[in-house]
Enzyme design. Sequence first.
Site, mmCIF file in Angstrom:
data_model
loop_
_atom_site.group_PDB
_atom_site.id
_atom_site.type_symbol
_atom_site.label_atom_id
_atom_site.label_comp_id
_atom_site.label_asym_id
_atom_site.label_seq_id
_atom_site.Cartn_x
_atom_site.Cartn_y
_atom_site.Cartn_z
ATOM 1 N N THR A 17 -3.194 -2.018 -2.201
ATOM 2 C CA THR A 17 -3.640 -0.627 -2.188
ATOM 3 C C THR A 17 -3.494 0.017 -3.556
ATOM 4 O OG1 THR A 17 -3.079 -0.427 0.158
ATOM 5 C CG2 THR A 17 -3.324 1.614 -1.093
ATOM 6 N N VAL A 18 -2.395 -0.257 -4.235
ATOM 7 C CA VAL A 18 -2.212 0.274 -5.592
ATOM 8 C C VAL A 18 -3.264 -0.316 -6.523
ATOM 9 C CG1 VAL A 18 -0.650 0.359 -7.575
ATOM 10 C CG2 VAL A 18 0.236 0.725 -5.263
ATOM 11 N N LYS A 33 -11.391 1.647 3.687
ATOM 12 C CA LYS A 33 -10.424 0.804 4.401
ATOM 13 C C LYS A 33 -10.927 0.703 5.836
ATOM 14 C CE LYS A 33 -6.039 -0.856 4.984
ATOM 15 N NZ LYS A 33 -5.236 -1.710 4.102
#
Length: 212
Positions: A17-18, A33
């Site tokens: 996610t980062v 997502k």
Amino acid sequence: MNSRLIVTGTDTGIGKTVFSAALCHALGAVYWKPVQSGLEEETDSEIVARLAQASPQRILPEAWRLNTPASPHLSARLDGVEIRPEEMHIPATSLPLVIEGAGGLLVPLNDKTLFADLFAIWRIPAILCARAALGTINHTLLSLEAMRSRDIPVLGVAFIGEANEDTETTIAHLGRVKRLGRLPLLDDLSPEKLHHSFARNFHIDDFAGVAR
């Protein structure tokens, strides 16, 4: 056609996610997502919006929002629903699109379908995020085999964590895969630190203009 990229990983909790947030910022991309498991804490879409400093228009709604932070098939079962992959259609956007999977590559969506099976249908170039720590050679090479056995286009591997030159070189060589770069772990993670780190460690040309 605009760039469309999948971000998947060798495992859950490795930093997909980062990385997705950094990539979205660098490309000015829209983020999607498809399946979010767990709603009590900050969701992945909310994390990307914050770290990518993305407007609400660049964060697309999830196809499935499930309450329990677990594998999607189990989280859906606990919610009394079944994820139907055939109903998940890639959104049309005028901007580049980054699609982030849930958990690792072979996480099940239901009793019959894995996330990798859905990626195989979509046939969009995929970035495999991998740890740089001990054990990652086995996990990453197995994931690459699983992707290629399904004819999922592999753009390359993005490492996350502390530098491990031998491990990264070995994976690139034995996995016959492009080494895209490595995103180090950042203390006091902020949008500015993340954007600067991504720009220093990756080449945007490796991601821009990729389309299927």
